[in-house]
Design a protein around this motif. Sequence first.
Motif, mmCIF file in Angstrom:
data_model
loop_
_atom_site.group_PDB
_atom_site.id
_atom_site.type_symbol
_atom_site.label_atom_id
_atom_site.label_comp_id
_atom_site.label_asym_id
_atom_site.label_seq_id
_atom_site.Cartn_x
_atom_site.Cartn_y
_atom_site.Cartn_z
ATOM 1 N N THR A 287 5.546 52.562 105.349
ATOM 2 C CA THR A 287 4.602 51.648 106.000
ATOM 3 C C THR A 287 5.186 51.034 107.269
ATOM 4 O O THR A 287 4.469 50.432 108.052
ATOM 5 N N ASP A 288 6.497 51.168 107.452
ATOM 6 C CA ASP A 288 7.152 50.629 108.647
ATOM 7 C C ASP A 288 7.145 51.662 109.779
ATOM 8 O O ASP A 288 7.011 52.869 109.554
ATOM 9 N N THR A 289 7.314 51.183 110.989
ATOM 10 C CA THR A 289 7.496 52.078 112.135
ATOM 11 C C THR A 289 8.882 52.707 112.036
ATOM 12 O O THR A 289 9.875 52.023 111.792
ATOM 13 N N ILE A 290 8.958 54.020 112.219
ATOM 14 C CA ILE A 290 10.217 54.756 112.091
ATOM 15 C C ILE A 290 10.688 55.207 113.468
ATOM 16 O O ILE A 290 9.950 55.890 114.198
ATOM 17 N N VAL A 291 11.915 54.832 113.835
ATOM 18 C CA VAL A 291 12.487 55.194 115.131
ATOM 19 C C VAL A 291 13.751 56.014 114.921
ATOM 20 O O VAL A 291 14.616 55.643 114.123
ATOM 21 N N PHE A 292 13.847 57.153 115.636
ATOM 22 C CA PHE A 292 15.050 57.985 115.587
ATOM 23 C C PHE A 292 15.417 58.377 117.012
ATOM 24 O O PHE A 292 14.631 59.002 117.721
ATOM 25 N N LYS A 293 16.630 57.935 117.433
ATOM 26 C CA LYS A 293 17.115 58.202 118.801
ATOM 27 C C LYS A 293 16.090 57.779 119.848
ATOM 28 O O LYS A 293 15.721 58.532 120.754
ATOM 29 N N ASN A 294 15.617 56.544 119.678
ATOM 30 C CA ASN A 294 14.661 55.913 120.604
ATOM 31 C C ASN A 294 13.290 56.588 120.649
ATOM 32 O O ASN A 294 12.495 56.336 121.555
ATOM 33 N N LYS A 295 13.016 57.438 119.676
ATOM 34 C CA LYS A 295 11.703 58.067 119.596
ATOM 35 C C LYS A 295 11.012 57.642 118.315
ATOM 36 O O LYS A 295 11.624 57.612 117.249
ATOM 37 N N ILE A 296 9.747 57.271 118.437
ATOM 38 C CA ILE A 296 8.969 56.864 117.261
ATOM 39 C C ILE A 296 8.456 58.107 116.552
ATOM 40 O O ILE A 296 7.789 58.957 117.142
ATOM 41 N N LEU A 297 8.794 58.207 115.265
ATOM 42 C CA LEU A 297 8.354 59.338 114.464
ATOM 43 C C LEU A 297 7.022 59.031 113.797
ATOM 44 O O LEU A 297 6.652 57.872 113.613
ATOM 45 N N ASP A 298 6.314 60.074 113.457
ATOM 46 C CA ASP A 298 5.053 59.918 112.731
ATOM 47 C C ASP A 298 5.388 59.517 111.291
ATOM 48 O O ASP A 298 5.880 60.334 110.510
ATOM 49 N N ARG A 299 5.134 58.251 110.959
ATOM 50 C CA ARG A 299 5.536 57.759 109.638
ATOM 51 C C ARG A 299 4.806 58.444 108.495
ATOM 52 O O ARG A 299 5.257 58.422 107.351
ATOM 53 N N LYS A 300 3.678 59.075 108.795
ATOM 54 C CA LYS A 300 2.958 59.800 107.752
ATOM 55 C C LYS A 300 3.724 61.051 107.313
ATOM 56 O O LYS A 300 3.530 61.563 106.218
ATOM 57 N N LYS A 301 4.602 61.512 108.197
ATOM 58 C CA LYS A 301 5.369 62.722 107.897
ATOM 59 C C LYS A 301 6.784 62.407 107.406
ATOM 60 O O LYS A 301 7.524 63.316 107.031
ATOM 61 N N VAL A 302 7.154 61.122 107.436
ATOM 62 C CA VAL A 302 8.478 60.710 106.973
ATOM 63 C C VAL A 302 8.334 60.137 105.566
ATOM 64 O O VAL A 302 7.649 59.139 105.359
ATOM 65 N N LEU A 303 8.971 60.773 104.600
ATOM 66 C CA LEU A 303 8.823 60.379 103.208
ATOM 67 C C LEU A 303 10.107 59.762 102.657
ATOM 68 O O LEU A 303 11.208 60.165 103.030
ATOM 69 N N SER A 304 9.939 58.798 101.757
ATOM 70 C CA SER A 304 11.072 58.235 101.020
ATOM 71 C C SER A 304 11.097 58.884 99.643
ATOM 72 O O SER A 304 10.086 58.918 98.941
ATOM 73 N N ILE A 305 12.257 59.401 99.283
ATOM 74 C CA ILE A 305 12.400 60.113 98.014
ATOM 75 C C ILE A 305 12.894 59.173 96.924
ATOM 76 O O ILE A 305 13.809 58.382 97.143
#
Length: 368
Positions: free
Chosen positions: A134-152
């Motif tokens: 539900t949070d905004t995800i940032v990797f190397k100053n780029k915002i990732l699509d949080r819908k595609k980033v999953l927590s296992i």
Amino acid sequence: MSYCAIILAAGKGHRYSKTVPKQYTLFDNELIINYSIKIFSEISSIKKIILVINKQQFKKFKNQVYKNKKITIIQGGKERKDSVFLALSKLKRSNYKKVLIHDAARPFLKKKLVNKIIKFSKKNEAVIPCISNTDTIVFKNKILDRKKVLSIQTPQCFSYKKIFFLHEEYKNKKFSDESSLFFYKNLAVKKILGDHNNIKITIKNDIIHDKKISYGIGYDIHKLEKNYKLYLGGIYIPYSMGTVGHSDGDPVIHALIDSLLGSKKLGDIGTLFPNNKKFKNKRSTIFLKEIINLLKIKSIKINNIDINIIAQQPNLKKYKKIISNNLSKICNISEKQISVKGKTTDRLGNIGKNKAIACEVITSVSNN
């Protein structure tokens, strides 16, 4: 198909506390480690549980840790992966086709999720529960699509042979969990929807935020007269007088119902069970069972119940345990979560003159 569950509880958890490991912290009058053990113990297809511990830590709490015939306790390794491999090695001569691996620091696991994982494991070599972010995800100053980033999450379920061989093959490689090995080898993994409440306890606030504890208070008083029966907490008390009421006049259950309803702003006993023909002379236990069902529907869990029965007579000493046992069965909680106390008013007022019996109740509840 029979399953074995591995519960990992050898970690030190310094981020949570430097003195008591999180898995041995008391939560709701129960050690955190016991929650997972009990869940797996209640599932019939899980025939064995390997509890991986640190012996030095375990010594202090061994008498409080839940035990049964399914459980085998072993010493863990230096790191998580070492502990898992030791547990898997323990099963080498067994016939378990599937193994569930779970972190003891996830005490809010539900049977529903475990059964769902087991169902999908019958046709898949690896099944892992995941949740979206539900949070905004940032990797190397780029915002990732949080819908595609999953927590296992855990528990994760694997083919025993497959996960054992992967551990052997990559024993010198660092990885955070067993699913990482499958992803590293580009093997098929069945991802299923996890549970947002199945959080991993890392810091103390994880428990505080999850529980959302609230409290309710209830009070009731009834006249004592001859030719009436006396019911307290659903138990018939032999006595020369009884309580006068529209139903059975049980002040303990009436006060308990009001405290449960008040804890979550669900109304009061008079609104839900008014003085009409429908409820005339009904047992109060019927009302309480309806309230317990209502709480279940709303995923509200009872933490503790504290009861004061205020009466000059009769003496309730031998009935307190019987009352708490009866209420624990109706409320579906442990008797340890209920306190029943008897009080007098030193012969003051109507209660002191044996003209009435009153009861006050405080309850603690939380969202499941």
